[in-house]
Design a protein around this motif. Structure first.
Motif, PDB file in Angstrom:
ATOM      1  N   MET A 114       0.852  -1.191   0.000  1.00  0.00           N
ATOM      2  CA  MET A 114       0.000   0.000   0.000  1.00  0.00           C
ATOM      3  C   MET A 114       0.878   1.228   0.000  1.00  0.00           C
ATOM      4  SD  MET A 114      -3.213   0.733   0.078  1.00  0.00           S
ATOM      5  CE  MET A 114      -4.474   1.839   0.619  1.00  0.00           C
ATOM      6  N   ARG A 115       0.754   2.107  -0.995  1.00  0.00           N
ATOM      7  CA  ARG A 115       1.590   3.284  -1.057  1.00  0.00           C
ATOM      8  C   ARG A 115       1.004   4.393  -0.209  1.00  0.00           C
ATOM      9  NH1 ARG A 115       0.758   3.067  -6.900  1.00  0.00           N
ATOM     10  NH2 ARG A 115       1.787   1.221  -7.627  1.00  0.00           N
ATOM     11  N   GLY A 116       1.887   5.207   0.414  1.00  0.00           N
ATOM     12  CA  GLY A 116       1.434   6.352   1.183  1.00  0.00           C
ATOM     13  C   GLY A 116       2.112   7.598   0.700  1.00  0.00           C
ATOM     14  N   TRP A 169       6.494   4.708 -10.176  1.00  0.00           N
ATOM     15  CA  TRP A 169       6.029   3.910  -9.050  1.00  0.00           C
ATOM     16  C   TRP A 169       5.992   4.714  -7.751  1.00  0.00           C
ATOM     17  CZ3 TRP A 169       3.467  -0.260 -10.066  1.00  0.00           C
ATOM     18  CH2 TRP A 169       3.721  -0.953 -11.256  1.00  0.00           C
ATOM     19  N   GLY A 170       6.731   5.803  -7.687  1.00  0.00           N
ATOM     20  CA  GLY A 170       6.680   6.659  -6.514  1.00  0.00           C
ATOM     21  C   GLY A 170       5.870   7.913  -6.722  1.00  0.00           C
ATOM     22  N   ALA A 179       8.178   5.803  -1.108  1.00  0.00           N
ATOM     23  CA  ALA A 179       9.628   5.631  -1.142  1.00  0.00           C
ATOM     24  C   ALA A 179       9.932   4.324  -1.867  1.00  0.00           C
ATOM     25  CB  ALA A 179      10.186   5.597   0.270  1.00  0.00           C
ATOM     26  N   VAL A 180      10.766   4.392  -2.900  1.00  0.00           N
ATOM     27  CA  VAL A 180      11.008   3.246  -3.778  1.00  0.00           C
ATOM     28  C   VAL A 180      12.401   2.683  -3.524  1.00  0.00           C
ATOM     29  CG1 VAL A 180      11.201   2.465  -6.170  1.00  0.00           C
ATOM     30  CG2 VAL A 180       9.481   4.193  -5.540  1.00  0.00           C
ATOM     31  N   PRO A 207      10.222  16.362  -3.708  1.00  0.00           N
ATOM     32  CA  PRO A 207       8.872  15.790  -3.895  1.00  0.00           C
ATOM     33  C   PRO A 207       8.687  15.093  -5.233  1.00  0.00           C
ATOM     34  CG  PRO A 207       8.838  18.106  -4.407  1.00  0.00           C
ATOM     35  CD  PRO A 207      10.247  17.818  -3.965  1.00  0.00           C
ATOM     36  N   ARG A 208       9.674  15.162  -6.119  1.00  0.00           N
ATOM     37  CA  ARG A 208       9.499  14.590  -7.451  1.00  0.00           C
ATOM     38  C   ARG A 208       9.401  13.065  -7.394  1.00  0.00           C
ATOM     39  NH1 ARG A 208      13.957  14.440 -12.254  1.00  0.00           N
ATOM     40  NH2 ARG A 208      12.613  13.646 -13.891  1.00  0.00           N
TER      41      ARG A 208
END
Length: 362
Positions: free
Chosen positions: A1-3, A250-251, A256-257, A282-283
């Motif tokens: 789950m991405r945040g 993906w980020g 955070a990848v 923030p990119r």
């Protein structure tokens, strides 16, 4: 789950911003196909494909077992060519299809090498991009704008054979390494640029070539800088832009990848440091990069399959070979920001909404 990564607190002590707390992250497992370093013109392959998957290890291992059950090859490690054999066509379609392991969890970035070479002519000799500017060098190449115009008009204005020789000469000039870089002279490239310019091709291609032939001081300064500083992003490298694009995708919502990459000697410590410079909030947020052996990580094997399948199909599309069934399944995985200039083949590979709408209405 991405945040989402939280912003920097406004009340940081002493007026010095605190680093944002690390966001929930993901592992992006990558492999590539068709990579020949900075050799873009006249090499073995005309397409470079870089694939990434975000698949749990257990799911990837299940997929490998499924493939072994379907293909039944005695090979210790399966590669993309196992799936591409005609007798395993059904397995290939399953692998890419809605019942396979990849939907929503994989992406492949394509680079048409000839177009990427043209884009670097424009970037370095016309626009004056500095290779020390990592962000500029990792933005990739897109057919909109001057690079696309020069790519389309160059062969028509100067003849395909002479245009290919021009690109090959540029590749030779800007391909820098300790074995051969210092020995290459700018004479050949600029003599050829002068000869083409005297032919007076009309339009934007002629105008840009006029700017190129005036850029010898710039080219020589670039070569000197590239030879002197190993931290500089290689002028013609397509791996780092593709990898940066994957981290950015993906980020894209703040994740955070962590990149897990099949072992790749081109990803030196200095070049990875440049990648960290570009892929930061923030990119994007590149948390870490580590290497694995694709033979021992099933996720890397799946990335290898996707990269190899996509590279072969994209190369065939460039050559005018049709495969509508495969294109329909491959298209959703193709990165829209791929470095591609050939309009006819991109119409087959393009995952864009206009293409998808056309397929739906048909």
């Amino acid at each position: 789950m991405r945040g989402r990564s939280p912003g920097v607190p406004a009340d940081a002590p002493g007026g010095v911003p605190r680093d944002p707390a690390p966001a929930p992250g993901l592992e992006l497992v990558c492999d590539e196909s068709g990579y020949e370093g900075e050799n873009l013109v006249g090499g073995i392959t005309d397409v470079f494909a870089h694939a990434g998957v975000v698949i749990p290890v257990a799911d990837a291992a299940d997929c490998i077992r499924e493939l072994r059950g379907r293909i039944r090859s005695p090979a210790t490690v399966y590669k993309a060519n196992h799936l591409q054999r005609e007798k395993h066509r059904g397995t290939l379609l399953w692998f890419l299809g809605p019942d396979g392991p990849l939907p929503g969890r994989a992406r492949v970035h394509l680079t048409e090498k000839a177009f990427f070479a043209v884009a670097r002519v424009v970037d370095l000799l016309v626009a004056g991009t500095d290779p020390a500017d990592a962000a500029a060098m990792l933005r990739g190449a897109h057919p909109r704008g001057p690079a696309g115009v020069l790519y389309r008009e160059g062969p028509a204005g100067y003849g395909r054979e002479r245009w290919q020789a021009f690109l090959a000469s540029f590749n030779e000039l800007m391909w820098i390494n300790t074995r051969r870089g210092a020995e290459t002279s700018a004479d050949g490239f600029f003599l050829l640029a002068d000869a083409l310019h005297r032919e007076g091709a009309p339009g934007e291609a002629g105008r840009m070539l006029g700017l190129v032939r005036q850029a010898r001081p710039r080219a020589e300064a670039l070569r000197a800088a590239l030879l002197a500083d190993p931290r500089t992003v290689p002028a013609l490298d397509s791996l780092l832009p593709a990898l940066a694009a994957g981290v950015g995708y993906w980020g894209r919502d703040g994740a955070a990848v962590t990149v897990v990459h099949d072992r790749q000697t081109a990803l030196t410590e200095e070049r990875v440091a440049r990648l960290y410079e570009v892929c930061r909030p923030p990119r994007a947020h590149l948390r870490a990069l580590r290497f694995v052996d694709a033979e021992t990580d099933p996720r890397a094997q799946l990335a290898d399959f996707l990269a190899g399948i996509a590279r072969k199909r994209a190369s065939d599309a460039l050559a005018g070979l049709a495969d509508p069934e495969l294109d329909e399944l491959l298209r959703p995985y193709v990165a829209p920001d791929s470095a591609w200039g050939d309009e006819r083949s991109w119409a087959l590979l393009d995952p864009g909404p206009a293409r998808q709408a056309g397929l739906t209405s048909a």
